[in-house]
Scaffold this active site. Structure first.
Site, mmCIF file in Angstrom:
data_model
loop_
_atom_site.group_PDB
_atom_site.id
_atom_site.type_symbol
_atom_site.label_atom_id
_atom_site.label_comp_id
_atom_site.label_asym_id
_atom_site.label_seq_id
_atom_site.Cartn_x
_atom_site.Cartn_y
_atom_site.Cartn_z
ATOM 1 N N LYS A 89 40.214 31.915 58.079
ATOM 2 C CA LYS A 89 41.139 32.854 57.435
ATOM 3 C C LYS A 89 42.336 33.117 58.351
ATOM 4 O O LYS A 89 42.173 33.479 59.520
ATOM 5 C CB LYS A 89 40.428 34.166 57.149
ATOM 6 C CG LYS A 89 39.348 34.000 56.119
ATOM 7 C CD LYS A 89 38.983 35.248 55.417
ATOM 8 C CE LYS A 89 38.128 34.920 54.211
ATOM 9 N NZ LYS A 89 37.239 33.754 54.368
ATOM 10 N N ASP A 123 41.841 28.923 54.678
ATOM 11 C CA ASP A 123 41.488 29.756 53.525
ATOM 12 C C ASP A 123 42.723 30.517 53.037
ATOM 13 O O ASP A 123 43.672 30.723 53.798
ATOM 14 C CB ASP A 123 40.414 30.782 53.932
ATOM 15 C CG ASP A 123 39.000 30.194 53.927
ATOM 16 O OD1 ASP A 123 38.826 29.054 53.463
ATOM 17 O OD2 ASP A 123 38.076 30.889 54.398
ATOM 18 N N MET A 124 42.687 30.943 51.784
ATOM 19 C CA MET A 124 43.810 31.722 51.244
ATOM 20 C C MET A 124 43.375 33.172 51.051
ATOM 21 O O MET A 124 42.306 33.428 50.508
ATOM 22 C CB MET A 124 44.270 31.117 49.904
ATOM 23 C CG MET A 124 45.497 31.764 49.327
ATOM 24 S SD MET A 124 46.963 31.690 50.397
ATOM 25 C CE MET A 124 47.538 30.016 50.100
ATOM 26 N N ARG A 175 41.584 23.108 48.226
ATOM 27 C CA ARG A 175 40.434 23.705 47.549
ATOM 28 C C ARG A 175 41.023 24.544 46.418
ATOM 29 O O ARG A 175 41.896 25.379 46.659
ATOM 30 C CB ARG A 175 39.643 24.605 48.492
ATOM 31 C CG ARG A 175 38.566 25.422 47.759
ATOM 32 C CD ARG A 175 37.986 26.543 48.610
ATOM 33 N NE ARG A 175 37.333 26.042 49.790
ATOM 34 C CZ ARG A 175 37.298 26.718 50.936
ATOM 35 N NH1 ARG A 175 37.902 27.891 51.058
ATOM 36 N NH2 ARG A 175 36.675 26.216 51.979
ATOM 37 N N GLY A 179 40.237 32.764 42.896
ATOM 38 C CA GLY A 179 40.896 33.810 43.691
ATOM 39 C C GLY A 179 40.051 35.065 43.651
ATOM 40 O O GLY A 179 39.568 35.461 42.593
ATOM 41 N N ARG A 280 33.430 42.393 50.406
ATOM 42 C CA ARG A 280 33.217 41.594 49.194
ATOM 43 C C ARG A 280 32.691 42.475 48.063
ATOM 44 O O ARG A 280 33.090 42.355 46.929
ATOM 45 C CB ARG A 280 32.222 40.453 49.459
ATOM 46 C CG ARG A 280 32.733 39.363 50.359
ATOM 47 C CD ARG A 280 33.889 38.609 49.764
ATOM 48 N NE ARG A 280 33.479 37.736 48.682
ATOM 49 C CZ ARG A 280 33.280 36.435 48.801
ATOM 50 N NH1 ARG A 280 33.501 35.844 49.955
ATOM 51 N NH2 ARG A 280 32.890 35.714 47.785
HETATM 52 C C1 LIG Z 1 33.551 27.346 48.492
HETATM 53 C C2 LIG Z 1 34.385 28.503 48.059
HETATM 54 C C3 LIG Z 1 35.449 28.918 48.821
HETATM 55 C C4 LIG Z 1 36.268 29.966 48.403
HETATM 56 N N1 LIG Z 1 37.390 30.285 49.136
HETATM 57 C C5 LIG Z 1 38.224 31.224 48.664
HETATM 58 C C6 LIG Z 1 39.460 31.495 49.310
HETATM 59 O O1 LIG Z 1 39.832 30.881 50.329
HETATM 60 N N2 LIG Z 1 40.276 32.437 48.771
HETATM 61 C C7 LIG Z 1 39.923 33.144 47.634
HETATM 62 O O2 LIG Z 1 40.709 33.979 47.182
HETATM 63 N N3 LIG Z 1 38.739 32.934 47.033
HETATM 64 C C8 LIG Z 1 37.892 31.995 47.511
HETATM 65 N N4 LIG Z 1 36.710 31.761 46.856
HETATM 66 C C9 LIG Z 1 36.231 32.709 45.816
HETATM 67 C C10 LIG Z 1 36.734 32.340 44.442
HETATM 68 O O3 LIG Z 1 38.111 32.565 44.373
HETATM 69 C C11 LIG Z 1 36.042 33.184 43.351
HETATM 70 O O4 LIG Z 1 36.344 34.529 43.532
HETATM 71 C C12 LIG Z 1 34.531 33.039 43.318
HETATM 72 O O5 LIG Z 1 34.132 31.709 43.503
HETATM 73 C C13 LIG Z 1 33.988 33.501 41.966
HETATM 74 O O6 LIG Z 1 34.548 32.744 40.933
HETATM 75 P P1 LIG Z 1 33.758 31.582 40.133
HETATM 76 O O7 LIG Z 1 34.711 30.504 39.833
HETATM 77 O O8 LIG Z 1 32.551 31.189 40.884
HETATM 78 O O9 LIG Z 1 33.420 32.221 38.731
HETATM 79 P P2 LIG Z 1 32.658 33.556 38.321
HETATM 80 O O10 LIG Z 1 32.853 33.654 36.857
HETATM 81 O O11 LIG Z 1 33.076 34.709 39.175
HETATM 82 O O12 LIG Z 1 31.174 33.235 38.657
HETATM 83 C C14 LIG Z 1 30.402 32.392 37.821
HETATM 84 C C15 LIG Z 1 28.953 32.772 38.033
HETATM 85 O O13 LIG Z 1 28.589 32.462 39.374
HETATM 86 C C16 LIG Z 1 27.732 33.469 39.889
HETATM 87 N N5 LIG Z 1 28.365 34.056 41.062
HETATM 88 C C17 LIG Z 1 29.661 33.959 41.411
HETATM 89 N N6 LIG Z 1 29.872 34.548 42.606
HETATM 90 C C18 LIG Z 1 28.669 35.025 43.008
HETATM 91 C C19 LIG Z 1 28.190 35.723 44.150
HETATM 92 N N7 LIG Z 1 28.992 36.027 45.177
HETATM 93 N N8 LIG Z 1 26.875 36.064 44.213
HETATM 94 C C20 LIG Z 1 26.037 35.723 43.223
HETATM 95 N N9 LIG Z 1 26.414 35.053 42.116
HETATM 96 C C21 LIG Z 1 27.700 34.717 42.013
HETATM 97 C C22 LIG Z 1 27.480 34.424 38.769
HETATM 98 O O14 LIG Z 1 26.315 34.033 38.075
HETATM 99 C C23 LIG Z 1 28.668 34.252 37.887
HETATM 100 O O15 LIG Z 1 28.416 34.616 36.557
HETATM 101 C C24 LIG Z 1 35.919 30.683 47.228
HETATM 102 C C25 LIG Z 1 34.835 30.274 46.451
HETATM 103 C C26 LIG Z 1 34.086 29.196 46.823
HETATM 104 C C27 LIG Z 1 32.953 28.760 45.955
#
Ligand SMILES: Cc1cc2nc3c(=O)[nH]c(=O)nc-3n(C[C@H](O)[C@H](O)[C@H](O)COP(=O)(O)OP(=O)(O)OC[C@H]3O[C@@H](n4cnc5c(N)ncnc54)[C@H](O)[C@@H]3O)c2cc1C
Length: 299
Positions: A89, A123-124, A175, A179, A280
């Site tokens: 980050k 990371d963003m 990536r 967000g 978080r």
């Molecule tokens: C490898 C990785 C790196 C990332 N890096 C960044 C970054 O640099 N900057 C940034 O702004 N965001 C980052 N994110 C977070 C991302 O932006 C989303 O906020 C996050 O992934 C949730 O969105 P989703 O697409 O999984 O969909 P969602 O609709 O939020 O999740 C889909 C389903 O996944 C499950 N789920 C999701 N998150 C969780 C959790 N924490 N615990 C348990 N179950 C969960 C739930 O069942 C949910 O219904 C990252 C995510 C990943 C996977």
């Protein structure tokens, strides 16, 4: 309202409770924990990226200490023979204090990663840092081509323009994620379907242009959409990878791997686990229900 109510009580939760809630999502306080976790998941065929928890530091010495920690992480990954890069980050490296300091520390880490044949993901974070972060990664990439990548967020209205102006012409390794931060409506889509539509629109532009993409989502609709797109474009498995957070939807992770895709697990670890977990939980109240569900299942 229920989510927000619980999220507001997060700072009052005892450390042990927060530790219990987040134990599936954080490898532990020390590097050994992250290495052990990676070895445990290796048999599934996963790749990894490691994140030393900590952000928004307030002193130069803290940024430099985190920088040194990342050098050790890279050495250990190399010694263990893991298919694992690092995710960092920018505010942890001092972007909020002094962009020149941040560039200098990242420069040392990327240079070390390059000497080991490894890779650094920038990371963003939230929108005050978007431009600075894109510029930071572009500068690092010029110095060490092929050893860095950045993150782009599908909820931001600006991302489509960033693609056209920077990411596609430079063939940046990205990536793509939805967000995680709270952003105002004029900057970000808030509607779930709009974010999904933009995610798949951006993914199509990236893949058609030949950018290497880490498709970071646990959203089954997006995973399916991405798989269809990969098939439609006739791309080889090496053209992109899926990425998921440690402990989230392991069944989906195994499904993606079984279908022959590459998958990278994001492993956070470090002494700052408490601050990370509470942040978080506060920033994304819907996560509270995931954590609570884990708690209720356990009992
Ligand atoms: C490898 C990785 C790196 C990332 N890096 C960044 C970054 O640099 N900057 C940034 O702004 N965001 C980052 N994110 C977070 C991302 O932006 C989303 O906020 C996050 O992934 C949730 O969105 P989703 O697409 O999984 O969909 P969602 O609709 O939020 O999740 C889909 C389903 O996944 C499950 N789920 C999701 N998150 C969780 C959790 N924490 N615990 C348990 N179950 C969960 C739930 O069942 C949910 O219904 C990252 C995510 C990943 C996977």
């Amino acid at each position: 309202m229920f989510h927000t109510l619980i999220a507001n009580t997060v700072p009052l939760m005892p450390k042990r409770l927060v530790g219990h809630l987040s134990r599936h999502y954080i490898a532990g306080p020390v590097l050994d924990d992250a290495i052990r976790t990676a070895h445990e998941l290796e048999s599934e065929g996963c790749r990894f990226t490691m994140d030393v928890l900590g952000e928004s530091i307030s002193r130069e010495s803290e940024a430099r200490a985190y920088g040194r920690q990342y050098l050790q992480v890279l050495d250990r990954i190399h010694a263990e023979g893991l298919d694992c890069n690092v995710s960092i980050k920018p505010t942890q490296m001092g972007l909020g204090l002094d962009p020149a300091l941040c560039r200098e520390i990242y420069g040392e880490i990327v240079s070390h990663a390059a000497s080991l044949g490894n890779f650094v993901r920038v990371d963003m974070e939230d929108t005050p840092y978007t431009d600075l972060t894109l510029e930071l990664q572009a500068g690092l990439e010029r110095q060490h081509p092929g050893h860095t990548g950045v993150v782009i967020q599908a909820y931001l209205r600006r991302t489509d323009r960033d693609l056209g102006e920077r990411i596609l012409p430079a063939k940046t390794n990205v990536r793509l994620c939805k967000g995680i931060y709270r952003e105002p409506l004029q900057l970000a889509y808030h509607d779930r379907q709009e974010v999904r539509d933009n995610f798949l629109h951006l993914l199509r532009r990236l893949l058609e242009n030949g950018n290497y993409v880490g498709i970071a989502t646990h959203d089954k609709v997006l995973v399916e959409g991405a798989r269809q797109l990969i098939e439609e474009l006739g791309l080889p498995p090496t053209a992109c990878e899926f990425q998921m957070l440690l402990g989230v939807l392991p069944d989906l992770r195994r499904e993606i791997l079984a279908a022959g895709h590459k998958l990278r697990v994001y492993i956070p670890f470090g002494e700052a686990w408490f601050a990370y977990s509470t942040r978080r939980l506060k920033e994304n109240p819907s996560l509270v229900s995931h954590f609570m569900l884990g708690l209720f299942r356990k009992h």
